[in-house]
Scaffold this motif. Structure first.
Motif, PDB file in Angstrom:
ATOM      1  N   GLU A  56       0.757  -0.978   0.065  1.00  0.00           N
ATOM      2  CA  GLU A  56      -0.323  -0.192   0.513  1.00  0.00           C
ATOM      3  C   GLU A  56       0.789   1.517  -0.114  1.00  0.00           C
ATOM      4  O   GLU A  56       0.760   1.902  -0.723  1.00  0.00           O
ATOM      5  CB  GLU A  56      -1.099   0.132   1.174  1.00  0.00           C
ATOM      6  N   VAL A  57       1.932   1.679   0.889  1.00  0.00           N
ATOM      7  CA  VAL A  57       3.006   2.249   0.938  1.00  0.00           C
ATOM      8  C   VAL A  57       3.051   2.665  -0.214  1.00  0.00           C
ATOM      9  O   VAL A  57       3.086   3.932  -0.794  1.00  0.00           O
ATOM     10  CB  VAL A  57       3.706   2.215   1.838  1.00  0.00           C
ATOM     11  N   LYS A  58       3.954   1.496  -1.280  1.00  0.00           N
ATOM     12  CA  LYS A  58       4.693   1.777  -2.603  1.00  0.00           C
ATOM     13  C   LYS A  58       3.719   2.214  -3.190  1.00  0.00           C
ATOM     14  O   LYS A  58       4.155   3.382  -4.730  1.00  0.00           O
ATOM     15  CB  LYS A  58       5.071   0.723  -2.210  1.00  0.00           C
ATOM     16  N   LYS A  59       2.317   1.921  -3.235  1.00  0.00           N
ATOM     17  CA  LYS A  59       1.227   2.475  -4.327  1.00  0.00           C
ATOM     18  C   LYS A  59       1.279   3.777  -4.213  1.00  0.00           C
ATOM     19  O   LYS A  59       0.872   4.350  -4.728  1.00  0.00           O
ATOM     20  CB  LYS A  59      -0.170   1.641  -3.880  1.00  0.00           C
ATOM     21  N   GLN A  60       1.129   4.836  -2.831  1.00  0.00           N
ATOM     22  CA  GLN A  60       1.027   6.259  -3.160  1.00  0.00           C
ATOM     23  C   GLN A  60       2.375   6.693  -3.318  1.00  0.00           C
ATOM     24  O   GLN A  60       1.736   7.852  -3.578  1.00  0.00           O
ATOM     25  CB  GLN A  60       0.644   6.224  -1.242  1.00  0.00           C
ATOM     26  N   ILE A  61       3.632   6.077  -3.422  1.00  0.00           N
ATOM     27  CA  ILE A  61       4.628   6.510  -3.047  1.00  0.00           C
ATOM     28  C   ILE A  61       4.556   7.108  -4.640  1.00  0.00           C
ATOM     29  O   ILE A  61       5.666   8.030  -5.198  1.00  0.00           O
ATOM     30  CB  ILE A  61       5.424   5.577  -2.551  1.00  0.00           C
ATOM     31  N   VAL A  62       4.091   6.158  -5.403  1.00  0.00           N
ATOM     32  CA  VAL A  62       4.260   6.023  -6.987  1.00  0.00           C
ATOM     33  C   VAL A  62       3.594   7.336  -7.031  1.00  0.00           C
ATOM     34  O   VAL A  62       3.624   7.715  -8.742  1.00  0.00           O
ATOM     35  CB  VAL A  62       3.742   4.512  -7.517  1.00  0.00           C
TER      36      VAL A  62
END
Ligand SMILES: *Cc1c(COP(=O)(O)O)cnc(C)c1O
Length: 347
Positions: A56-62
């Protein structure tokens, strides 16, 4: 120089490593009853192990940074991702790395911990480097070149054309540490990740994101390099509290942009103020949230500021930084305190 072949760069034990298979990776679907990880049923939500790949964190980072989740590895601060470079690529007592000097101290500390030779090339008087001078230190056992742009403690962004030359002619890993990129007018290398198989970019939540306390660093690289990093890192390296706080921050990005604007305005204001003091000999151009300043006597100034309760970083003993102090740009109130303390030094 030979062409880039990842398998030749990676330590053989790491290349063939079977990573630890944890409960959270063996089963990832939806279910009502999780009895697979010896967790305690009480104390929700902290009783559960965190997502080892922070989906989830990576999804938001990109959404903010570009790139794709497959090209990101998250670390317990950049410090962890720095250490991973040694553990993945550098055979202790055999391999070496090359870095600019002066730069961020952790590259050397991690080299020392991992028993890897650390070679340095002094920057020029403008704190710039040439690809040629770094490449001259490279031999068959050089696995990593460390670049930091904007550089700490000098504050300047490194010359992009020289970085490109290194990326094109060095067959090993080139790390560009962009901890301060959000304060720079220079573009991030993340946009060019697909053009360079040997590029690893480091960013962090510690500076522009105002979150040094949650310990969250980002590495952007090819999927192959990221897979190696994911395999070697501790399975649950990013805890639940950190993942939750990162999601909150990413959802409120406007606040982060506001902080950055204030800090950049304060940087300009502080630069003007610093220029008024006769003991200030040089204010170096900065692309970061700090200013390197050469003064008549850094040790004396530092002690005076400590006496006023204002702590800056004395860089007097760092190469090319004789009589320099590094000043973080604070809030308007903090910067006023600093200027007041500097004024009492000049009297
Ligand atoms: C501050 C800083 C970092 C941040 O490290 P974290 O472990 O993420 O806090 C990384 N690189 C450089 C050059 C820095 O100055």
């Amino acid at each position: 120089m030979a062409k880039f072949e990842l398998e030749k760069l990676v330590r053989p034990n790491i290349w063939k490593l079977e990573p630890y298979s944890c409960a959270r990776t063996e089963f990832t679907g939806e279910a009502s009853t999780f009895l697979d990880a010896n967790e305690n049923p009480y104390n929700d939500p902290y009783n559960r192990y965190p997502d080892p790949f922070q989906v989830e964190v990576k999804k938001q980072i990109v959404k903010v940074k570009g790139s794709t989740p497959k090209n990101i590895c998250l670390g317990n601060g950049s410090d962890e991702t720095i250490d991973l470079m040694y553990r993945i690529f550098c055979e202790p007592k055999v391999d070496n790395v090359v870095a600019i000097e002066p730069t961020y101290g952790m590259y050397r500390v991690c080299a020392d911990i991992n028993n890897v030779e650390y070679r340095t090339v002094l920057l020029d008087e403008n704190y710039q480097f040439t690809a040629e001078s770094l490449l001259a230190k490279v031999d068959g056992n050089t696995k990593v070149i460390w670049l930091c742009s904007p550089n700490n403690p000098t504050g300047n962004a490194l010359n992009d054309a020289e970085i490109t030359k290194i990326l094109d002619s060095f067959a090993g890993i080139v790390v560009v540490d962009e901890a301060y990129i959000d304060f720079s007018s220079q573009e991030s290398w993340v946009a060019k990740l697909n053009e360079h198989a040997n590029l690893v970019i480091l960013q962090t939540f510690s500076k522009a994101w105002g979150s040094a306390g949650i310990r969250l660093g980002m590495a952007f690289a090819s999927e192959e390099i990221i897979n190696l990093m994911n395999k070697v890192k501790y399975p649950y390296n990013i805890n639940i509290l950190t993942q939750k706080q990162a999601l909150t921050l990413l959802a409120g990005k406007e606040k982060v942009d506001e902080w950055r604007k204030i800090i950049l305005a304060e940087r300009e204001q502080l630069t003007k103020e610093l220029g008024k003091f006769s003991f200030v000999e040089k204010i170096y151009p900065t692309d970061a949230n700090f200013i390197l300043v050469k003064v008549s006597d850094a040790n004396k100034l530092y002690s005076h500021l400590v006496g006023c309760g204002v702590i800056v970083r004395n860089r007097n003993s760092v190469s090319l930084c004789k009589n320099c102090v590094r000043i973080s740009v604070g809030s308007p109130e903090e910067n006023k305190e600093l200027v007041k303390a500097l004024t009492s030094f000049s009297k």
